[in-house]
Design a protein around this motif. Structure first.
Motif, PDB file in Angstrom:
ATOM      1  N   ALA A  50       0.297  -1.306   0.214  1.00  0.00           N
ATOM      2  CA  ALA A  50      -0.002  -0.044  -0.180  1.00  0.00           C
ATOM      3  C   ALA A  50       1.107   1.394   0.269  1.00  0.00           C
ATOM      4  O   ALA A  50       1.543   1.637   0.556  1.00  0.00           O
ATOM      5  CB  ALA A  50      -1.389  -0.129   1.536  1.00  0.00           C
ATOM      6  N   THR A  51       0.446   2.525  -0.388  1.00  0.00           N
ATOM      7  CA  THR A  51       0.853   3.478  -1.038  1.00  0.00           C
ATOM      8  C   THR A  51       0.379   4.716  -0.464  1.00  0.00           C
ATOM      9  O   THR A  51      -0.891   4.997  -1.023  1.00  0.00           O
ATOM     10  CB  THR A  51       1.783   3.804  -2.446  1.00  0.00           C
ATOM     11  N   PHE A  52       0.557   5.069   1.110  1.00  0.00           N
ATOM     12  CA  PHE A  52      -0.963   6.761   1.352  1.00  0.00           C
ATOM     13  C   PHE A  52      -0.489   8.120   0.897  1.00  0.00           C
ATOM     14  O   PHE A  52       0.934   8.251   1.265  1.00  0.00           O
ATOM     15  CB  PHE A  52      -0.502   6.516   2.975  1.00  0.00           C
ATOM     16  N   TYR A  53      -1.361   7.980   0.240  1.00  0.00           N
ATOM     17  CA  TYR A  53      -1.175   9.964  -0.797  1.00  0.00           C
ATOM     18  C   TYR A  53      -1.088  10.646   0.610  1.00  0.00           C
ATOM     19  O   TYR A  53      -2.498  10.911   0.408  1.00  0.00           O
ATOM     20  CB  TYR A  53      -1.048   9.815  -1.560  1.00  0.00           C
ATOM     21  N   MET A  54      -0.782  11.766   1.278  1.00  0.00           N
ATOM     22  CA  MET A  54      -0.567  12.453   2.558  1.00  0.00           C
ATOM     23  C   MET A  54      -1.836  13.710   1.871  1.00  0.00           C
ATOM     24  O   MET A  54      -1.111  13.861   0.675  1.00  0.00           O
ATOM     25  CB  MET A  54       0.065  12.426   3.475  1.00  0.00           C
ATOM     26  N   LYS A  55      -2.677  14.008   3.053  1.00  0.00           N
ATOM     27  CA  LYS A  55      -2.952  15.822   2.010  1.00  0.00           C
ATOM     28  C   LYS A  55      -2.102  16.749   2.536  1.00  0.00           C
ATOM     29  O   LYS A  55      -2.100  17.191   2.076  1.00  0.00           O
ATOM     30  CB  LYS A  55      -4.414  16.051   3.194  1.00  0.00           C
ATOM     31  N   ASP A  56      -1.035  16.638   3.646  1.00  0.00           N
ATOM     32  CA  ASP A  56       0.295  18.060   3.154  1.00  0.00           C
ATOM     33  C   ASP A  56       0.822  17.653   1.969  1.00  0.00           C
ATOM     34  O   ASP A  56       2.105  18.227   1.804  1.00  0.00           O
ATOM     35  CB  ASP A  56       0.457  17.106   4.470  1.00  0.00           C
TER      36      ASP A  56
END
Length: 734
Positions: A681-687
């Motif tokens: 899994a690759t998590f793309y953050m809002k920051d």
């Protein structure tokens, strides 16, 4: 060949038609008659008396000597021909041409007379050779001895109008019936299925849960039926024989085709494997056995027209009557009729010279009659020396167009009727004819026939029978009586160009019928798994049937598609219980890829083929543990590899805040035991940053990604990522 259902009565004569030639007919006289030599009858009635009483107390009696024949007068036969000619040329029949009268060839026969069954108070004895001549006018000689009462009775009965002597013939010839059809079907099926699901849930916070579900099904069925179409065959004996043959053939085939009982899953096979939390077992076993028996009766059979009737009395009876005293030496005589039971017109026989010699005491008599047709009957008459009735004879057969002749050895006999039979003439007589060959399957039969004689030189002849040439005659002069059987083998040329050759066989009959070696047909049903047309475009199959015992091979190529998902391959066989069917081919997928079907031996008459896919892997990706207050979106990369079968499936699943349902990933498996896959899994953050989870190997049906977090320390263990620990706990709870 004579067809018994094509019969009509014309001018008091029974007329039969031929099974193939509409212009060919066979006529049979309806009643016998006393034979004539020119204008005189071959008949003698001698009444005698003796001055000395016999042991039975009788003082005399009478003898009647006569010949019986079946013949049609020329004027009556001409009238029959004229009626047949008119019928052939009639507008209703639409035919025409000359009328042909065929000559029936009788293979066996006997003749009897009513005087044989009359009381011994009237008739002492009746003598006849038992078998009439099977050629010409079917002549049979009779000798009847009457008691004194019988002599007086029949002297009056044989005079005037009517008749007192009745004769019955049994003459056997080959004829054909209308077709008889027999069809039998057998089907057997055994089905067994076993489904087991085990779920074990381990919980760190509560009691563990265990659930097991088993579904087991068994089905067993078999049946067979036989149907008969008798056509015009009404003879109960023929029907009985064919019915017994059909049931016996079906029972033998069923015994060979019966499916063994299926074994259920053992107790050991039902146990949960060690260390597994979730187990699914799905087992299906199905066996089908079926066959069809077809029999179309086209074979000729021996038919007996059984002509019989009352002999018309002889005109001017007293001309053939005499009275004698037994003291007259005339009564111490030997009378022997001599004839040849052979068709001179069909065989290369010019004449038969018979040398008969009686030499006892003071009596020495020699006769040498010359016979030139089967209708010639010569008599050897001599005085005898007391009760000695033995005489010697030999004969010589002279052939047309040959200087060679056959001279028999010398025989001694007391036979009261001397007949030279066709097998004793030094000629090998064989009529080879087409039997039940189906020309849609077999285009030609090449026959090799061999005869190895004793003193005679053997010979071998090869000839061909087909649709145009259905008969071949062998008339070989071997210069000795036929003592041995002949040998023959047949090479069958199939309609598709293939050839099948039989082994050497023995033959003894004068008529050799070449029949089909294929007693039945074999049917192989080819079916597909699932529906074609989506992933799979076509399936190409090559089928081979091989019977090594009979050196017989059949081949077929098939294409299965969405429009044609099943095919039945039918072909003739020598024995359905012999031989094996093997198949190989390719599966053509819609994407252009090809999968080979290895050569396989069929276990039954039903072949099921399809893609080699055995199972499906379904994985659901759940977004439930993702905090979308921090995370903008998540990409889950999935990978499945089966290097042995050349499979690599990849997929990226995107999870957003608006995803309410789990994303699904489906992979078609070729190895049902290989269900391990990898995900990351690759998590793309809002920051604007992203975090990459570790690659994970799993066999579970669900993936629940969670954002990697800070490292935490578990009591008694090393530091680990909090996300790893928590995700592993969640994984075990699933």
């Amino acid at each position: 060949m004579l067809r018994i259902d094509k019969v009509q009565m014309i001018e008091g004569i029974t007329v039969y038609g031929d099974d193939e030639n509409p212009n060919l007919f066979y006529v049979l006289p309806n009643t016998p008659r006393f034979r004539k030599n020119g204008d005189d009858y071959a008949f003698k009635f001698v009444k005698y008396r003796t001055p000395i009483k016999r042991e039975n107390g009788k003082l005399g009696g009478a003898f009647a000597f006569f010949d019986v024949e079946f013949t049609i007068p020329e004027e009556q036969l001409d009238a029959v021909k004229e009626v047949l000619r008119q019928k052939l040329n009639s507008s209703e029949s639409g035919g025409g041409g000359d009328v042909e009268i065929g000559q029936l060839t009788f293979t066996d026969g006997k003749a009897s007379i009513n005087l044989e069954s009359i009381s011994k108070e009237i008739v002492e004895t009746v003598w006849n050779p038992g078998s009439p001549a099977l050629y010409g006018n079917y002549i049979t000689p009779f000798t009847v001895e009457f008691t004194p009462d019988g002599a007086a009775l029949f002297q009056q009965a044989l005079q005037g109008e009517g008749g007192a002597v009745q004769v019955a013939y049994d003459l056997y010839t080959w004829a054909k019936l209308p077709p008889i059809k027999v069809k039998g079907k057998f089907n057997a099926e055994k089905f067994y299925s076993f489904y087991q699901q085990i779920d074990l849930n381990w919980s760190s916070w509560s009691k563990d849960a265990y659930r097991e579900k088993i579904i087991e099904k068994v089905r067993d069925s078999d049946s067979y039926e036989i149907s008969f179409e008798w056509g015009a065959t009404t003879d109960p004996e023929i029907q009985k024989d064919i019915r017994e043959w059909a049931h016996k053939t079906m029972e033998d085939a069923i015994a060979r085709k019966m499916i063994n009982a299926m074994e259920p899953v053992s107790e050991k096979g039902r146990k949960k494997p060690w260390g597994k939390k979730h187990v699914t077992r799905d087992f299906v076993n199905q066996k089908i056995s079926s066959f069809t028996l077809e029999f179309n009766e086209k074979l000729p059979f021996k038919w007996n027209p059984a002509p019989r009737g009352t002999l018309p009395n002889i005109e001017d009876f007293m001309k053939y009557y005499s009275e004698v005293d037994t003291d007259d030496p005339f009564f111490r005589q030997l009378h022997v009729p001599i004839s040849v039971n052979a068709d001179f017109a069909d065989l290369p026989i010019h004449s038969v010279e018979v040398h008969v010699d009686y030499n006892h005491g003071n009596v020495h008599t020699i006769e040498q009659p010359l016979l030139k047709s089967p209708d010639d009957v010569a008599w050897f008459k001599t005085y005898t020396d007391g009760e000695n009735l033995n005489y010697n004879y030999w004969y010589q057969v002279n052939y047309r167009g040959m200087s060679q002749f056959f001279k028999s050895e010398e025989f001694e006999t007391d036979d009261r009727n001397l007949v030279i039979n066709v097998d004793d003439t030094g000629i090998l007589v064989i009529d080879a004819r087409i039997g039940d060959l189906d020309f849609s399957e077999i285009s030609q039969a090449i026959v090799t026939l061999r005869y190895d004689g004793g003193a005679a030189e053997g010979f071998e002849e090869c000839f061909s029978l087909d649709r145009m040439s259905k008969e071949h005659k062998i008339r070989k002069v071997i210069l000795e009586p036929r003592h041995n059987p002949y040998m023959y083998k047949v090479k069958y040329v199939m309609a598709n160009g293939r050839k099948f050759e039989s082994d050497w066989q023995k033959g003894d009959s004068k008529t050799l019928y070449i029949n089909s070696p294929f007693s039945q047909k074999k049917e192989v049903a080819v079916r597909t798994i699932g529906e074609l047309g989506t992933d799979v475009r076509n399936i190409f199959l090559n089928l081979v049937y091989e019977d090594p015992d009979n050196k017989y091979v059949q081949k077929e190529s098939l294409i299965l598609s969405r429009e044609k998902p099943y095919v039945t391959w039918a072909f003739p066989v020598v024995d359905p219980s012999l031989g094996d069917v093997t198949y190989s081919g390719t599966v053509q997928y819609a994407d252009g890829t090809v999968e080979e079907i290895d050569e396989t031996c069929a276990e039954s008459d039903t072949i099921v083929v399809g893609p080699a896919i055995r199972n499906i892997l379904n994985v659901e990706v759940h977004p439930d543990l993702i905090d979308f207050e921090e995370v903008k979106l998540v990409k889950v990369s999935l990978l499945y590899e089966d290097s042995k079968n050349g499979i690599m499936e990849k997929k990226d699943v995107i999870l957003r805040q608006d995803c309410k349902k789990p994303a699904c990933w489906t992979v078609k498996l070729k190895d049902r035991n290989l269900t391990k896959y990898q995900w990351q899994a690759t998590f793309y953050m809002k920051d604007g940053t992203f975090r990459l989870g570790d690659p994970m190997n799993s066999e579970e049906p669900s993936v629940v990604p969670k954002l990697p977090g800070k490292r935490v320390r578990r009591k008694g263990s090393e530091f680990r990522d909090e996300c790893e620990f928590e995700e592993e706990s969640e994984y075990r709870e699933d």
